[in-house]
Design a protein around this motif. Structure first.
Motif, PDB file in Angstrom:
ATOM      1  N   THR A 313       0.276  -2.440   2.016  1.00 21.23           N
ATOM      2  CA  THR A 313      -0.618  -1.646   2.850  1.00 21.23           C
ATOM      3  C   THR A 313      -0.154  -1.751   4.289  1.00 21.23           C
ATOM      4  O   THR A 313      -0.320  -2.792   4.939  1.00 21.23           O
ATOM      5  CB  THR A 313      -2.071  -2.118   2.702  1.00 21.23           C
ATOM      6  N   VAL A 314       0.443  -0.682   4.805  1.00 21.16           N
ATOM      7  CA  VAL A 314       1.157  -0.748   6.084  1.00 21.16           C
ATOM      8  C   VAL A 314       0.215  -0.823   7.288  1.00 21.16           C
ATOM      9  O   VAL A 314       0.669  -1.037   8.409  1.00 21.16           O
ATOM     10  CB  VAL A 314       2.112   0.454   6.246  1.00 21.16           C
ATOM     11  N   GLY A 439      -7.514   0.449   0.988  1.00 16.91           N
ATOM     12  CA  GLY A 439      -6.652  -0.333   1.871  1.00 16.91           C
ATOM     13  C   GLY A 439      -7.035  -1.787   1.987  1.00 16.91           C
ATOM     14  O   GLY A 439      -6.685  -2.449   2.966  1.00 16.91           O
ATOM     15  N   ASP A 440      -7.746  -2.329   0.996  1.00 14.48           N
ATOM     16  CA  ASP A 440      -8.239  -3.705   1.071  1.00 14.48           C
ATOM     17  C   ASP A 440      -7.213  -4.752   0.645  1.00 14.48           C
ATOM     18  O   ASP A 440      -7.454  -5.950   0.819  1.00 14.48           O
ATOM     19  CB  ASP A 440      -9.491  -3.860   0.197  1.00 14.48           C
ATOM     20  N   ALA A 441      -6.095  -4.326   0.058  1.00 15.78           N
ATOM     21  CA  ALA A 441      -5.097  -5.285  -0.431  1.00 15.78           C
ATOM     22  C   ALA A 441      -3.974  -5.445   0.577  1.00 15.78           C
ATOM     23  O   ALA A 441      -3.576  -4.483   1.244  1.00 15.78           O
ATOM     24  CB  ALA A 441      -4.523  -4.802  -1.763  1.00 15.78           C
ATOM     25  N   ASP A 442      -3.434  -6.678   0.687  1.00  9.05           N
ATOM     26  CA  ASP A 442      -2.206  -6.865   1.472  1.00  9.05           C
ATOM     27  C   ASP A 442      -1.045  -6.206   0.733  1.00  9.05           C
ATOM     28  O   ASP A 442      -0.333  -5.370   1.272  1.00  9.05           O
ATOM     29  CB  ASP A 442      -1.911  -8.360   1.660  1.00  9.05           C
ATOM     30  N   ALA A 443      -0.866  -6.639  -0.492  1.00 10.02           N
ATOM     31  CA  ALA A 443       0.164  -6.064  -1.363  1.00 10.02           C
ATOM     32  C   ALA A 443      -0.417  -5.974  -2.767  1.00 10.02           C
ATOM     33  O   ALA A 443      -1.166  -6.853  -3.192  1.00 10.02           O
ATOM     34  CB  ALA A 443       1.420  -6.923  -1.347  1.00 10.02           C
ATOM     35  N   ASN A 471      -4.085   8.889  -3.705  1.00  5.04           N
ATOM     36  CA  ASN A 471      -2.969   8.313  -4.458  1.00  5.04           C
ATOM     37  C   ASN A 471      -1.981   7.533  -3.591  1.00  5.04           C
ATOM     38  O   ASN A 471      -1.155   6.787  -4.118  1.00  5.04           O
ATOM     39  CB  ASN A 471      -2.219   9.426  -5.202  1.00  5.04           C
ATOM     40  N   ASN A 472      -2.051   7.713  -2.283  1.00  3.30           N
ATOM     41  CA  ASN A 472      -1.206   6.939  -1.369  1.00  3.30           C
ATOM     42  C   ASN A 472      -1.959   5.670  -0.965  1.00  3.30           C
ATOM     43  O   ASN A 472      -2.650   5.632   0.055  1.00  3.30           O
ATOM     44  CB  ASN A 472      -0.837   7.778  -0.148  1.00  3.30           C
ATOM     45  N   TYR A 473      -1.816   4.641  -1.782  1.00  7.63           N
ATOM     46  CA  TYR A 473      -2.543   3.392  -1.561  1.00  7.63           C
ATOM     47  C   TYR A 473      -1.955   2.566  -0.415  1.00  7.63           C
ATOM     48  O   TYR A 473      -2.597   1.654   0.089  1.00  7.63           O
ATOM     49  CB  TYR A 473      -2.519   2.545  -2.831  1.00  7.63           C
ATOM     50  N   THR A 474      -0.727   2.862  -0.010  1.00  7.41           N
ATOM     51  CA  THR A 474      -0.074   2.058   1.033  1.00  7.41           C
ATOM     52  C   THR A 474      -0.528   2.450   2.440  1.00  7.41           C
ATOM     53  O   THR A 474      -0.290   1.717   3.387  1.00  7.41           O
ATOM     54  CB  THR A 474       1.452   2.229   0.974  1.00  7.41           C
ATOM     55  N   TYR A 475      -1.139   3.631   2.579  1.00  7.18           N
ATOM     56  CA  TYR A 475      -1.539   4.201   3.868  1.00  7.18           C
ATOM     57  C   TYR A 475      -0.333   4.511   4.757  1.00  7.18           C
ATOM     58  O   TYR A 475      -0.445   4.669   5.968  1.00  7.18           O
ATOM     59  CB  TYR A 475      -2.539   3.289   4.598  1.00  7.18           C
TER      60      TYR A 475
END
Length: 549
Positions: A313-314, A439-443, A471-475
């Motif tokens: 998650t950037v 966006g709650d996860a680090d990775a 669908n873009n979980y990384t932001y």
């Protein structure tokens, strides 16, 4: 006296002959208690043509429960495994590929400029609630989606550029030109439009059913498919049964399908071995040989069209630094993961989409396993002493990730080798997806099975700014990349599209929002008598032709 004896003898002879004849006549019939299935086996055995013991109920063991039975409201494959058999789309994919075939539409005609599509619909089709399938029903489905939002219909947002009133929304209108003619008008050309229309999440539902309310409808689905919904027992079973008024004569061949949720791979395999289920997906690659060597079972391979990855998650430090993301790419021993958990039935991934997809960039040099290089990058980012993070592990087996927890343990060890302390975290599957999308996860560990065979369905859907929160979980967002994706969607020259997607993969490789891990060949195991199963690369299997011999 002799006369009486003669008549007595004659009566006894007639009685004996009558008894014998009765016995003969009964030998070809079944008594009522047998016909009623007094042993309880009737749940799996029904009378077949010329065979009273043909199995007509399929018990399908899978790794997790569905999160909804409204395919437009989710993006996860456990839902589509069920809904593929309840609903139908305007267009279909090929039996084991993503070529476009007729579905609820029998003909389709695009305009020369690619802005208008006219669909001729199949006549005489009924929804499971008895209402008619027609052009008005198609219009109401698309109006429902277009008037929604990203939380309600995440996939519509991803594939059609937003919703009614949004600048990027590509669908200008959907109208009924006659009872069985529908016309789509687009604001701009979209090269993969027909493939998008064929995707499971854009199946046509009964307006009568969904007008009762979204929450009610997702628990009581009504489509036109070969099977209709019976019962959902959360985290246990979903049951569907033959739709007697299905428009394709002779289908489905089964009377009933029971989807059983069995999250543990070993437990699911044991159920298959013991006869508790007839079909199992998510077979560990290491168990493939066991099934192949069992004369009562058979092994199925699903054509590969997937990617398993570790996303970062950037927007969460320190993953807002490119050097840190690149460091993780160098730190993880992908070959060890492949060797340990895929048994040679997977390839190392270097791009966000598999080599089977048009536009794959094979010229990209992969990140090698190099812990020392990873340490150098961490030092350059001001993190020479490492840091602490949460590593989210998938709680269910998926085609691209047979055992999320064990793979997470390998990654945890790799990260420890470069000074990063990773705490493994997991959640129930629905919660996992919801929190990660926020966006709650680090990775986080996730993956993707392609829905239509187009590069847009991997690159744009998973890594464009339009799909952040769906669908873009990384932001992750990149303006240059976004412009490339939009140009590629509009470009109808296939060679030009390929070059655009190759350029996009170069940018993604450099920016490194993911650690691509593997492209797998998913396995299913079934009983020997099972026929007609054609595993589809999308992961959604149509069961209408499946039967037991």
């Amino acid at each position: 006296m002799k006369k009486n004896k003669f008549w007595l003898f004659a009566m006894m002879l007639i009685l004996a002959l009558s008894t014998a004849l009765a016995a003969c006549s009964n030998s070809g019939t079944t008594n009522e208690s047998e016909k009623d299935g007094g042993t309880g086996e009737e749940t799996k055995k029904n009378e077949g043509a010329g065979n009273e013991n043909v199995n007509k109920t399929l018990v399908f063991g899978r790794g997790g429960d569905s999160t909804s039975l409204d395919p437009s409201r989710t993006t996860e494959g456990e839902t589509f495994k069920v809904t593929k058999n309840i609903y139908e789309t305007l267009l279909n994919f090929g039996e084991q590929d993503t070529s476009i075939q007729p579905g609820l539409a029998t003909e389709w005609e695009p305009s020369e400029d690619g802005l208008t599509y006219t669909f001729k619909l199949r006549e005489g089709v009924k929804f499971h609630d008895g209402s008619d399938f027609n052009a008005e029903a198609v219009v109401k489905n698309f109006e429902r989606w277009a008037n929604g939002d990203a939380d309600t219909f995440p996939y519509y947002n991803s594939m059609f550029g937003g919703f009614k009133g949004d600048e990027g929304h590509i669908i200008e209108s959907v109208t009924a030109d006659s009872d069985y003619t529908v016309v789509f008008k687009l604001k701009r050309a979209q090269a993969p439009f027909l493939k998008n229309i064929a995707m499971d999440m854009f199946a046509i539902a009964s307006p009568t059913a969904f007008e009762q309310g979204d929450d009610q409808f997702e628990r009581n689905p009504v489509g036109t498919g070969p099977f209709k919904f019976v019962e959902w027992r959360p985290n246990e079973t979903i049951t569907i049964e033959k739709f007697e008024d299905y428009w394709q004569e002779g289908l489905p061949k089964l009377d009933k399908v029971i989807f059983r949720s069995i999250p543990d791979n070993s437990a699911r395999l044991n159920e298959l071995l013991s006869g508790g289920i007839d079909l199992a997906d998510g077979i560990n690659p290491s168990d493939g040989v066991k099934i192949e060597n069992d004369e009562k079972l058979q092994l199925f391979e699903r054509p590969s069209m997937n990617v398993g990855y570790l996303g970062m998650t950037v927007t969460r430090p320190p993953f807002d630094k490119k050097e840190v993301r690149q460091a993780l790419n160098y730190a993880i021993d992908k070959q060890a993961i492949i060797d340990s958990f895929f048994e040679g039935r997977a390839d190392i991934a270097k791009n966000p989409m598999p080599p089977s997809i048009s536009g794959y960039n094979d010229d990209i040099e992969p990140y090698e396993y190099n812990p020392e290089k990873a340490k150098e990058l961490l030092a350059a980012a001001g993190l020479a002493d490492g840091f602490e993070m949460e590593l989210w592990a998938m709680p269910v087996p998926r085609p691209y990730m047979p055992d999320g927890m064990k793979v997470a343990e390998v990654i945890q060890k790799n990260l420890a080798d470069i000074g990063i302390t990773a705490k493994i975290v997991s959640h129930e599957w629905g919660t996992y997806l919801e929190l990660a999308s926020k966006g709650d996860a680090d990775a986080f560990m996730l993956g993707w099975t392609g829905d239509n065979g187009d590069p847009d369905n991997f690159l744009y859907v998973l890594l464009d700014e339009d799909n952040i929160g769906s669908n873009n979980y990384t932001y992750y967002k990149n303006d240059e990349l976004h412009d490339i994706f939009i140009e590629a969607q509009t470009e109808v020259d296939e060679e030009k599209r390929i070059e655009l997607y190759k350029k996009a993969q170069e940018i993604i490789h450099e920016e490194a929002p993911w650690v691509p891990l593997a492209h797998s060949t998913p396995l299913l195991g079934g009983v020997k008598e099972l026929t007609g199963l054609k595993p589809h690369p999308t992961g959604s299997d149509l069961l209408s032709n499946v039967e037991f011999k």
